[in-house]
Design a protein around this motif. Structure first.
Motif, PDB file in Angstrom:
ATOM      1  N   LEU A 226     -56.910 -22.385 -20.720  1.00  0.00           N
ATOM      2  CA  LEU A 226     -56.649 -23.817 -20.610  1.00  0.00           C
ATOM      3  C   LEU A 226     -57.060 -24.534 -21.893  1.00  0.00           C
ATOM      4  O   LEU A 226     -58.093 -24.213 -22.477  1.00  0.00           O
ATOM      5  CB  LEU A 226     -57.422 -24.407 -19.425  1.00  0.00           C
ATOM      6  CG  LEU A 226     -57.049 -23.881 -18.038  1.00  0.00           C
ATOM      7  CD1 LEU A 226     -57.991 -24.456 -16.990  1.00  0.00           C
ATOM      8  CD2 LEU A 226     -55.600 -24.224 -17.702  1.00  0.00           C
ATOM      9  N   PRO A 227     -56.287 -25.520 -22.328  1.00  0.00           N
ATOM     10  CA  PRO A 227     -56.644 -26.279 -23.537  1.00  0.00           C
ATOM     11  C   PRO A 227     -57.672 -27.364 -23.267  1.00  0.00           C
ATOM     12  O   PRO A 227     -57.928 -28.190 -24.143  1.00  0.00           O
ATOM     13  CB  PRO A 227     -55.305 -26.884 -23.975  1.00  0.00           C
ATOM     14  CG  PRO A 227     -54.540 -27.050 -22.705  1.00  0.00           C
ATOM     15  CD  PRO A 227     -54.946 -25.895 -21.825  1.00  0.00           C
ATOM     16  N   TRP A 228     -58.235 -27.390 -22.072  1.00  0.00           N
ATOM     17  CA  TRP A 228     -59.279 -28.352 -21.735  1.00  0.00           C
ATOM     18  C   TRP A 228     -60.426 -27.600 -21.069  1.00  0.00           C
ATOM     19  O   TRP A 228     -60.298 -26.440 -20.679  1.00  0.00           O
ATOM     20  CB  TRP A 228     -58.746 -29.455 -20.819  1.00  0.00           C
ATOM     21  CG  TRP A 228     -58.154 -28.963 -19.528  1.00  0.00           C
ATOM     22  CD1 TRP A 228     -58.820 -28.606 -18.375  1.00  0.00           C
ATOM     23  CD2 TRP A 228     -56.766 -28.750 -19.253  1.00  0.00           C
ATOM     24  NE1 TRP A 228     -57.940 -28.197 -17.415  1.00  0.00           N
ATOM     25  CE2 TRP A 228     -56.674 -28.274 -17.930  1.00  0.00           C
ATOM     26  CE3 TRP A 228     -55.598 -28.934 -20.005  1.00  0.00           C
ATOM     27  CZ2 TRP A 228     -55.444 -27.960 -17.331  1.00  0.00           C
ATOM     28  CZ3 TRP A 228     -54.391 -28.624 -19.405  1.00  0.00           C
ATOM     29  CH2 TRP A 228     -54.319 -28.152 -18.090  1.00  0.00           C
ATOM     30  N   THR A 229     -61.555 -28.284 -20.925  1.00  0.00           N
ATOM     31  CA  THR A 229     -62.729 -27.694 -20.286  1.00  0.00           C
ATOM     32  C   THR A 229     -63.032 -28.460 -19.015  1.00  0.00           C
ATOM     33  O   THR A 229     -63.128 -29.690 -19.026  1.00  0.00           O
ATOM     34  CB  THR A 229     -63.954 -27.755 -21.220  1.00  0.00           C
ATOM     35  OG1 THR A 229     -63.653 -27.069 -22.435  1.00  0.00           O
ATOM     36  CG2 THR A 229     -65.163 -27.105 -20.562  1.00  0.00           C
ATOM     37  N   ASN A 237     -69.430 -34.267  -9.613  1.00  0.00           N
ATOM     38  CA  ASN A 237     -68.049 -34.744  -9.687  1.00  0.00           C
ATOM     39  C   ASN A 237     -67.328 -34.081 -10.846  1.00  0.00           C
ATOM     40  O   ASN A 237     -67.736 -34.227 -11.995  1.00  0.00           O
ATOM     41  CB  ASN A 237     -68.011 -36.261  -9.857  1.00  0.00           C
ATOM     42  CG  ASN A 237     -68.646 -36.984  -8.698  1.00  0.00           C
ATOM     43  OD1 ASN A 237     -68.189 -36.889  -7.572  1.00  0.00           O
ATOM     44  ND2 ASN A 237     -69.727 -37.723  -8.963  1.00  0.00           N
ATOM     45  N   GLU A 238     -66.257 -33.369 -10.542  1.00  0.00           N
ATOM     46  CA  GLU A 238     -65.522 -32.674 -11.584  1.00  0.00           C
ATOM     47  C   GLU A 238     -64.839 -33.672 -12.531  1.00  0.00           C
ATOM     48  O   GLU A 238     -64.392 -34.737 -12.101  1.00  0.00           O
ATOM     49  CB  GLU A 238     -64.450 -31.756 -10.971  1.00  0.00           C
ATOM     50  CG  GLU A 238     -64.980 -30.689 -10.044  1.00  0.00           C
ATOM     51  CD  GLU A 238     -65.174 -31.163  -8.618  1.00  0.00           C
ATOM     52  OE1 GLU A 238     -65.794 -30.419  -7.829  1.00  0.00           O
ATOM     53  OE2 GLU A 238     -64.713 -32.274  -8.297  1.00  0.00           O
ATOM     54  N   PHE A 239     -64.759 -33.300 -13.802  1.00  0.00           N
ATOM     55  CA  PHE A 239     -63.950 -34.037 -14.761  1.00  0.00           C
ATOM     56  C   PHE A 239     -63.452 -33.050 -15.803  1.00  0.00           C
ATOM     57  O   PHE A 239     -64.014 -31.968 -15.962  1.00  0.00           O
ATOM     58  CB  PHE A 239     -64.741 -35.199 -15.401  1.00  0.00           C
ATOM     59  CG  PHE A 239     -65.895 -34.784 -16.280  1.00  0.00           C
ATOM     60  CD1 PHE A 239     -65.735 -34.640 -17.651  1.00  0.00           C
ATOM     61  CD2 PHE A 239     -67.153 -34.572 -15.743  1.00  0.00           C
ATOM     62  CE1 PHE A 239     -66.801 -34.283 -18.466  1.00  0.00           C
ATOM     63  CE2 PHE A 239     -68.226 -34.215 -16.540  1.00  0.00           C
ATOM     64  CZ  PHE A 239     -68.057 -34.075 -17.912  1.00  0.00           C
ATOM     65  N   CYS A 240     -62.391 -33.427 -16.491  1.00  0.00           N
ATOM     66  CA  CYS A 240     -61.840 -32.554 -17.520  1.00  0.00           C
ATOM     67  C   CYS A 240     -62.079 -33.160 -18.886  1.00  0.00           C
ATOM     68  O   CYS A 240     -61.816 -34.343 -19.113  1.00  0.00           O
ATOM     69  CB  CYS A 240     -60.336 -32.334 -17.319  1.00  0.00           C
ATOM     70  SG  CYS A 240     -59.960 -31.301 -15.879  1.00  0.00           S
ATOM     71  N   LEU A 241     -62.598 -32.316 -19.783  1.00  0.00           N
ATOM     72  CA  LEU A 241     -62.744 -32.691 -21.181  1.00  0.00           C
ATOM     73  C   LEU A 241     -61.514 -32.183 -21.900  1.00  0.00           C
ATOM     74  O   LEU A 241     -61.341 -30.987 -22.108  1.00  0.00           O
ATOM     75  CB  LEU A 241     -64.015 -32.084 -21.770  1.00  0.00           C
ATOM     76  CG  LEU A 241     -64.257 -32.335 -23.253  1.00  0.00           C
ATOM     77  CD1 LEU A 241     -64.540 -33.812 -23.518  1.00  0.00           C
ATOM     78  CD2 LEU A 241     -65.397 -31.467 -23.780  1.00  0.00           C
ATOM     79  N   LEU A 242     -60.617 -33.097 -22.258  1.00  0.00           N
ATOM     80  CA  LEU A 242     -59.355 -32.735 -22.896  1.00  0.00           C
ATOM     81  C   LEU A 242     -59.559 -32.457 -24.373  1.00  0.00           C
ATOM     82  O   LEU A 242     -60.634 -32.682 -24.939  1.00  0.00           O
ATOM     83  CB  LEU A 242     -58.349 -33.862 -22.695  1.00  0.00           C
ATOM     84  CG  LEU A 242     -58.134 -34.327 -21.234  1.00  0.00           C
ATOM     85  CD1 LEU A 242     -57.116 -35.451 -21.205  1.00  0.00           C
ATOM     86  CD2 LEU A 242     -57.713 -33.175 -20.352  1.00  0.00           C
TER      87      LEU A 242
END
Length: 245
Positions: A226-229, A237-242
């Motif tokens: 994946l290009p994000w973490t 709370n989940e979040f995506c680091l783009l």
């Protein structure tokens, strides 16, 4: 070094149909970057821009089983606008929702897939936000969440109490980010989550490391392509680091 809140990610059984509802609800444009992903953006605004928190809808077979811990608040500018907005949303397929709110001046609704959202009564502080007044996150400790998210991002704390915390972009434009104290316990993955993006030229791994020092954790989703973490804040709370951009 900092990130910015750029969008929310919403799981959907049918991303195209739910995307069409939200595009009409917000008056935004709609596109798709790939099958199973529907992108919503305000017309005439280039992503990313602090004047808006964009919306991505991603197809998922996971059923909705509980009240979402992240939801949108929509803004209205007058009593007539509030009534007209509620009526229009019902015509689009939204329904009234009861989440135990009691007698409140705003209207709680659910979109066609059951995702809760609020249509707020007119408020002087929300005259310049656009259709989305706020992204609201349920939490156990608003003060701790304000501390983490204001340090993790360049969003600034506007107000904080034991009951709620309010943040807004560094440019002081666009919607607010609310952390609202609730006794509800987080169970499973959040159906709606935040996506943040570093600034151009920032080192993604350095940003991951920085967020970890603030109390975030990385989440193993079983993929390394994946290009994000995928990460989680101190309350899980989940979040995506783009990727930076």
């Amino acid at each position: 070094m900092a990130t910015r809140l750029v969008q929310i990610n919403m799981k959907a059984r049918d991303d195209s149909a739910l995307g069409a509802f939200w595009a009409a609800a917000l008056g935004w444009g709609i596109s798709s970057e790939e099958p199973g992903v529907t992108n919503l953006e305000p017309e005439g605004v280039d992503y990313p821009d602090p004047v808006a928190v964009f919306v991505d809808l991603v197809v998922s077979a996971e059923p909705k089983t509980a009240k979402n811990r992240v939801h949108l608040d929509l803004a209205t500018t007058s009593a007539d606008h509030h009534a007209a907005t509620v009526a229009r949303l019902k015509e689009l397929g939204a329904t009234p929702a009861d989440v135990g709110q009691g007698d409140v001046p705003w209207t709680v609704m659910a979109d066609p897939e059951g995702n809760e959202f609020c249509v707020l009564e007119p408020r002087p502080t929300l005259q310049d936000v656009g259709p989305v007044a706020a992204v609201v996150v349920d939490c156990a400790d608003p003060r701790a969440m304000a501390d983490f998210w204001s340090t993790a991002t360049d969003w600034r704390v506007h107000d904080v109490t034991d009951r709620a915390a309010v943040l807004r972009s560094a440019a002081d434009v666009g919607p607010y980010l609310h952390f609202l104290r609730t006794p509800d316990v987080k169970t499973g993955w959040n159906r709606v989550h935040l996506d943040v993006r570093p600034y151009p030229g920032d080192d993604p791994q350095a940003e991951v490391d920085r967020l970890r020092t603030l109390g975030a954790t990385t989440v193993d989703v079983g993929r390394d392509d994946l290009p994000w973490t995928v990460m989680a804040d101190p309350e899980g709370n989940e979040f995506c680091l783009l990727a930076p951009g």
